[in-house]
Design an enzyme around this catalytic site. Structure first.
Site, PDB file in Angstrom:
ATOM      1  N   ARG A 238       8.136  -6.222 -29.043  1.00 10.14           N
ATOM      2  CA  ARG A 238       8.693  -7.482 -28.498  1.00 10.14           C
ATOM      3  C   ARG A 238      10.219  -7.579 -28.664  1.00 10.14           C
ATOM      4  O   ARG A 238      10.782  -8.666 -28.661  1.00 10.14           O
ATOM      5  CB  ARG A 238       8.029  -8.716 -29.120  1.00 10.14           C
ATOM      6  CG  ARG A 238       6.547  -8.772 -28.843  1.00 10.14           C
ATOM      7  CD  ARG A 238       5.980 -10.146 -29.050  1.00 10.14           C
ATOM      8  NE  ARG A 238       4.573 -10.153 -28.712  1.00 10.14           N
ATOM      9  CZ  ARG A 238       3.599  -9.824 -29.558  1.00 10.14           C
ATOM     10  NH1 ARG A 238       3.885  -9.491 -30.801  1.00 10.14           N
ATOM     11  NH2 ARG A 238       2.349  -9.836 -29.173  1.00 10.14           N
TER      12      ARG A 238
ATOM     13  N   GLU B 129      33.044   1.773  -9.035  1.00 13.21           N
ATOM     14  CA  GLU B 129      32.779   0.526  -9.776  1.00 13.21           C
ATOM     15  C   GLU B 129      34.072  -0.048 -10.367  1.00 13.21           C
ATOM     16  O   GLU B 129      34.216  -1.257 -10.487  1.00 13.21           O
ATOM     17  CB  GLU B 129      31.761   0.761 -10.896  1.00 13.21           C
ATOM     18  CG  GLU B 129      30.362   1.116 -10.419  1.00 13.21           C
ATOM     19  CD  GLU B 129      29.498  -0.108 -10.041  1.00 13.21           C
ATOM     20  OE1 GLU B 129      30.004  -1.249 -10.078  1.00 13.21           O
ATOM     21  OE2 GLU B 129      28.317   0.094  -9.698  1.00 13.21           O
TER      22      GLU B 129
ATOM     23  N   LYS C 100      34.177  -7.758 -16.885  1.00 15.26           N
ATOM     24  CA  LYS C 100      32.722  -7.902 -16.933  1.00 15.26           C
ATOM     25  C   LYS C 100      32.312  -8.804 -18.090  1.00 15.26           C
ATOM     26  O   LYS C 100      31.433  -9.664 -17.940  1.00 15.26           O
ATOM     27  CB  LYS C 100      32.043  -6.530 -17.037  1.00 15.26           C
ATOM     28  CG  LYS C 100      30.536  -6.685 -17.109  1.00 15.26           C
ATOM     29  CD  LYS C 100      29.773  -5.623 -16.411  1.00 15.26           C
ATOM     30  CE  LYS C 100      28.300  -6.043 -16.331  1.00 15.26           C
ATOM     31  NZ  LYS C 100      27.450  -4.996 -15.806  1.00 15.26           N
TER      32      LYS C 100
ATOM     33  N   ARG D  49      28.006 -14.310 -11.936  1.00 14.64           N
ATOM     34  CA  ARG D  49      27.697 -12.891 -12.189  1.00 14.64           C
ATOM     35  C   ARG D  49      27.353 -12.140 -10.907  1.00 14.64           C
ATOM     36  O   ARG D  49      27.526 -10.923 -10.830  1.00 14.64           O
ATOM     37  CB  ARG D  49      26.571 -12.765 -13.218  1.00 14.64           C
ATOM     38  CG  ARG D  49      26.310 -11.319 -13.592  1.00 14.64           C
ATOM     39  CD  ARG D  49      25.502 -11.134 -14.847  1.00 14.64           C
ATOM     40  NE  ARG D  49      25.315  -9.727 -15.119  1.00 14.64           N
ATOM     41  CZ  ARG D  49      24.838  -9.218 -16.237  1.00 14.64           C
ATOM     42  NH1 ARG D  49      24.508 -10.035 -17.221  1.00 14.64           N
ATOM     43  NH2 ARG D  49      24.707  -7.922 -16.401  1.00 14.64           N
TER      44      ARG D  49
HETATM   45  N1  GLY Z   1      25.911  -4.364 -12.518  1.00 22.94           N
HETATM   46  C1  GLY Z   1      25.888  -5.751 -12.206  1.00 22.94           C
HETATM   47  C2  GLY Z   1      25.656  -6.626 -13.376  1.00 22.94           C
HETATM   48  O1  GLY Z   1      25.625  -6.158 -14.496  1.00 22.94           O
HETATM   49  O2  GLY Z   1      25.490  -7.824 -13.218  1.00 22.94           O
END
Ligand code: GLY
Length: 371
Positions: A122, A186, A228, A242
């Site tokens: 889990r 990317e 990110k 996102r």
């Molecule tokens: N690769 C896209 C994300 O992590 O949201």
């Protein structure tokens, strides 16, 4: 040479450490997370042959026992068979709830092992040690884990954040140029979606990033991860912002499916083509001037990346079939296509209900250019 980017997610916060020599220093980095001196490492055969010994040596010097499993390399691994193998191996190794699993490899290993860690007993903690540019700037950060099924890519998975990410840019020196370029697809995405200054920088220094200049690589990976981390901190489970990280991905996933997830098209190559098409679509919808998609395509071409369907060898299905493959993308909401479009470089947004005929026309033009 090391930068640290913090992913702020309350109790699930973690650091992404970026620099050289992190694999050799892995034991010291991971040690604070351990409740007993043992880790299970899952990798692939290519990474194992190149780098596993260094990881093992580092752990040995700190008296940490290591057990390792090497899966076959390639996207084909990211399915139920190798996932089952990985989970059962971890159970055989008696990995317990408080232990740490290490995902040592590219995006395939990171996604699959992260998902295994999410469901094992889990949920156990895991550390990402990404070994490709693509994994360092994208897939190792943000907690998206999962596998592919015959129905499509990444359709089964879980959000499960790593406890630590170690992005050793030294390993990039051993990456084949094609993999490096695919990862760069990317990197460019971050500039295109939200940082025009970063895109300017990439136009000047992209060749150094791909060419192996450590300072340029450190900056490119750090800036990508910072962007990110910021987005993931604000919208961990992709309720809104996102989705911007999927710039180019609706086109990309359809093309990957059409080429059978094979080496005819690597994921990052598909992202580059997808970004070029997303900017082209934005222009056709009157959101930006013609010079914007031209500038995007020019940079991708200058770097040697694929930018058009004409760059994909072999047969492709017709435009209508490609459009229907986009409908399999999991970002479909109530049957309507969702695209990430842009008003300019660095100014992307989520657009729902984009007219199908404009997309179809664009796909047809791109396919016609193959003749
Ligand atoms: N690769 C896209 C994300 O992590 O949201």
């Amino acid at each position: 040479m090391k930068n640290v980017v913090h992913v702020a997610l309350g109790a699930r916060s973690y650091d992404v450490r970026i620099g050289t020599g992190l694999i050799d220093a892995m034991a010291a980095e991971v040690s604070p997370l351990l409740t007993r001196r043992k880790v299970a490492v899952v990798t692939d055969e290519t990474v194992a042959a190149e780098h596993l010994l260094r990881l093992a040596k580092s752990l040995e010097t700190e008296g940490i026992a290591m057990t390792a499993l090497a899966l076959p390399p390639g996207e084909g691994t990211k399915g139920w068979d190798q996932f089952t193998r990985c989970v059962e191996w971890l159970l055989e190794q008696k990995i317990e709830r408080r232990d740490v699993v290490v995902a040592f490899g590219g995006g395939v290993v990171g996604d699959l092992v992260g998902f295994a860690a999410a469901v094992l007993r889990r949920g156990v903690r895991f550390v990402q040690i990404p070994t490709t540019l693509l994994a360092q700037v994208d897939s190792s950060v943000g907690g998206k884990t999962g596998i592919n099924t015959p129905q499509g890519k990444n359709l089964v998975g879980a959000f499960h954040q790593p406890s630590l990410v170690l992005a050793d840019i030294g390993v990039l020196a051993t990456l084949p140029r094609r993999q490096m370029l695919a990862g760069y697809g990317e990197v460019v995405k971050y500039g295109l979606l939200g940082d025009a200054t970063f895109f300017d920088w990439l136009e000047k220094h992209g060749a150094n990033v791909v060419g192996g200049d450590p300072a340029a690589q450190l900056h490119a990976v750090t800036r990508s991860v910072e962007m990110k981390a910021g987005i993931v901190s604000r919208d961990e489970t992709e309720e809104g912002e996102r989705a911007l990280l999927n710039l180019g991905h609706t086109f990309c996933h359809a093309l990957e499916k059409a080429t059978g997830f094979s080496d005819r098209l690597l994921h990052g190559e598909g992202v580059a083509i997808g970004c070029a098409l997303a900017f082209e679509l934005s222009q056709r919808l009157g959101l930006c001037g013609q010079e914007v998609p031209s500038r995007v395509r020019e940079h991708l071409k200058a770097m040697g990346l694929k930018t058009d369907m004409a760059d994909i060898r072999g047969d492709l299905p017709d435009a209508a079939t490609l459009l229907s493959l986009m409908g399999q993308d999991k970002k479909v909401v109530d049957g309507k296509l969702r695209f990430i479009l842009a008003r300019d470089i660095g100014d992307a947004f989520v657009a729902d209900g984009v007219p199908h005929d404009v997309v179809l026309d664009l796909l047809q033009t791109s396919l016609d250019a193959r003749r």
